[in-house]
Scaffold this active site. Structure first.
Site, PDB file in Angstrom:
ATOM      1  N   ARG A   1       0.846  -1.180   0.000  1.00 54.92           N
ATOM      2  CA  ARG A   1       0.000   0.000   0.000  1.00 54.92           C
ATOM      3  C   ARG A   1       0.888   1.240   0.000  1.00 54.92           C
ATOM      4  NH1 ARG A   1      -3.590  -1.433   3.202  1.00 54.92           N
ATOM      5  NH2 ARG A   1      -4.713   0.541   3.346  1.00 54.92           N
TER       6      ARG A   1
ATOM      7  N   GLY B   1       6.820  -1.916  -4.586  1.00 56.70           N
ATOM      8  CA  GLY B   1       6.948  -1.063  -3.406  1.00 56.70           C
ATOM      9  C   GLY B   1       5.825  -0.032  -3.306  1.00 56.70           C
ATOM     10  N   HIS B   2       5.771   0.636  -2.188  1.00 58.43           N
ATOM     11  CA  HIS B   2       4.722   1.634  -1.947  1.00 58.43           C
ATOM     12  C   HIS B   2       4.808   2.789  -2.951  1.00 58.43           C
ATOM     13  CE1 HIS B   2       7.429   3.777   1.278  1.00 58.43           C
ATOM     14  NE2 HIS B   2       8.126   3.313   0.280  1.00 58.43           N
ATOM     15  N   ASN B   3       3.621   3.239  -3.347  1.00 56.41           N
ATOM     16  CA  ASN B   3       3.504   4.383  -4.243  1.00 56.41           C
ATOM     17  C   ASN B   3       4.031   4.151  -5.654  1.00 56.41           C
ATOM     18  OD1 ASN B   3       3.722   5.610  -1.311  1.00 56.41           O
ATOM     19  ND2 ASN B   3       2.567   7.056  -2.547  1.00 56.41           N
TER      20      ASN B   3
ATOM     21  N   SER C   1       7.839   4.188  -5.145  1.00 54.25           N
ATOM     22  CA  SER C   1       7.658   5.349  -6.017  1.00 54.25           C
ATOM     23  C   SER C   1       8.299   5.197  -7.396  1.00 54.25           C
ATOM     24  CB  SER C   1       8.179   6.626  -5.346  1.00 54.25           C
ATOM     25  OG  SER C   1       7.514   6.830  -4.120  1.00 54.25           O
TER      26      SER C   1
END
Lengths: 310, 310, 310
Positions: free
Chosen positions: C201, C222-224, C242
């Site tokens: 998330r 990974g996140h984002n 990201s």
């Protein structure tokens, strides 16, 4: 079990007939333990072991403390593997009610082996399986579908994300003979472990994740590893068996280690770094085989120049 | 299904109207099978196939045995993908009671599809899902939260650790058209598979893990791979589709292969080795692209000298 | 929550006392959002943010639109991490009945949080856990033992294979302070995700898998991250936080990216490629650090010549 019965199982003769209650590493062995010696990296452990008996090669026997019984073998690892089958765990389909300390909550669909204890205010979510004799500390959250095998210990204030498997068998085979994995996993306090990691139980003794360590997702921790306090392990890292990380070590994504080596305190292994031998602390390493990162960068630059010069 | 109905689905005309009962690889096809040819590596299979009909390019049609019907296509892989949708499996939320042979035990929370058979003294632990028509042999242990998809077969004396997924779809897309994965996974006797592995079902035919193979954790086995007898696969290895390993092959941690290649008996791939073409047996390889390991070590040494010379 | 209460929590003074309803990235923030700025890659987002308040360094404050309240901090990431604990999610052991649209089917052993909606004709198989407020679209199949954490959204016509974890925490720590992961995961229509993947998330905002993307097994997102439409991600790929992939990007097996970078439309990253900086689209890259693949091949060839010349 009597040492004589164990020896019979591997076709050896015994000079003594002491009672063996467990199998242990040389370092952790007590006088009711049987241990073995087959890797020269552990020679200091051999010289100081408190084991009641040790399986080892004839030429190594003189190094053994005289209190210990020497069981001479041409292949100590293989003979120890055969002995592990006498001490192996018997898994079961049965489930039991755990002991819940004050404020502990467990989902209806979570399943538990015998003698499980869940600490104060801890939470076990849906679909988890927590094996026999597992102890979970206080204020710990276990997300759905985590599996923790028998005899493992989880500390206080830990978080373990979904799909992570703790305590599955380490990868140990002496040729085609299985070395049953008798040990466990100990996760200390304030540890966070991401999703779909695999943390293998020790062959003998414990695989240890020390306090404050943070693990990302899809990480492989081999049997008998020790992850130092406050270490940071990024996604898809693979640690081979018996890797010892110091305190505050950082391992970048997809980095890895060969087995039976030590990485010093606060060392940084860059992403993809492949560590093939023990490394000093307080330095940054990269590449495969991993070297100091400045050297690795120079190697890459030299290769680039070589192409451009042509 | 009539061949004419299949052909209509992909806008082709048929010279014949035989009954097609299944889709198969050229090698495994029988006279009630439809197959396809799109990769020149399988040209010998084309020449000797027993398939009733084959989708292939016009220029390859002369190689087809004359008993087989040629279905001419400009894009055989894409057209076969379209055909697979006619044979695709329909998953379900329903669960059934398995057939338990003598001494078999299953946890209450394990779930089963239709027609599942669990062999003598085998154990299925909590939270597992065993799909339709799966057969599990004798004396096999399946640890908690394993998933085995429909139609797969597991042998005798196997151990499968938690979180491993057997028979999920292979990664097959003809551009944006899904190639439904019609095949299965066959795990032979005395195989041990670690935690959180993924072993994809075959597109057509079987992905096979042969007897005595040992797999560590977090390993990816692509569709239609064949893992030779007594091979050893260490953690985080990735095998692309249709990789064929010989007997007693050893693949070190994080090593990998490109697809559609063969590795000879007793070859050793060092940790991190990336295999990009077929390799002879009885040798040790390393690096990426993988070469004989002595050569790879020389390459690393040469690079190091280059830096130091400067 | 009043901005003044938030500021008190991190020992700051506030010039204003607006109501903060959520934490958001600079780009997604609205006037009831608190955001933060600590990475110069996002300087354009800072200049145009609609956030009600932003935690940032004194020297960056002049760039902030004057409608926003500046909360000056010597360590904005660490202070924002402390704020996230005020907005963190409270997991629970309780389960509820989901809302099933017409034709939706769920296994008895699947578990659901509060307010879950399952779309028309969708199927949730055995042992899944679908968290609070998750919405699943129409005609979507979720295979056994998948976990989808709270607040995530899954589109129409998706397939998610067993053991995949969607919405586990991103790996975010400001030193030893946890950056609670407040965001979610959005999976758009026609996405297929393989087995045992982990899709974290977002810290704030959403990790997004755009329509038509296909993911193989054991992949870490990974996140984002943002996976562009119709991208293809092969097994064991790891994307750091990201990472932004354009449309139709192909990432080969075991390839990876460092964080906070962009890969252009239709770029191809060869197997094992390790991307360390943003890359233009419509080109093929390989090696580590990844370069255009022709250059990487030349580097390999040069190294080989170096060895042979000796």
């Amino acid at each position: 079990m009597k040492l004589s019965d164990i020896c019979k199982h591997i076709n050896k003769e015994c000079k003594s007939d002491i009672e063996i209650k467990n199998l242990a590493t040389l370092k952790e062995a007590k006088k009711d333990s049987l241990s073995f010696f087959h890797n020269s990296k552990y020679i200091n452990d051999l010289k100081t072991t408190k084991a009641g008996a040790v399986i080892l090669k004839e030429e190594d026997a003189p190094l053994l403390p005289k209190e210990a019984v020497a069981i001479i073998s041409q292949n100590p690892y293989e003979d120890m593997a055969k002995v592990t089958s006498l001490f192996k765990y018997t898994p079961s389909e049965k489930t039991y009610n755990p002991t819940l300390k004050e404020g502990a909550r467990v989902a209806n669909s979570a399943n538990f082996g015998k003698n499980v204890v869940i600490g104060k205010n801890s939470l076990i979510m849906a679909g988890c399986y927590i094996g026999d004799n597992v102890e979970i500390g206080d204020n710990t959250i276990i997300y759905p579908n985590v599996v923790i095998y028998h005899n493992c210990k989880i500390g206080n204030n830990c978080t373990i994300h979904s799909g992570t498997i703790i305590g599955s068998d380490g990868f140990g085979f002496a040729q085609t003979i299985k070395f049953y994995q008798i040990g466990n996993v100990v996760v200390e306090d304030n540890v966070e472990i991401g999703a779909n990691c695999t943390i293998d139980r020790a062959a003998l003794g414990s695989t240890t994740i020390k306090k404050g360590a943070k693990l990302d997702n899809l990480i492989q921790i081999g049997h008998n590893c020790e992850i130092g306090e406050y270490s940071i392990i990024v996604s898809q890292v693979g640690l081979s068996g018996s890797t010892i990380l110091g305190k505050g070590v950082i391992m970048g994504g997809q980095s890895a280690t060969a087995g039976h080596l030590k990485i010093g305190d606060r060392a940084i292994i860059a992403a993809r770094g492949g560590v093939t031998k023990s490394l000093e602390g307080d330095k940054t390493y990269g590449g495969f085989p991993a070297v100091e990162i400045r050297l690795w960068r120079k190697m890459q630059a030299a290769l680039m120049r070589l192409v451009k010069r042509k």
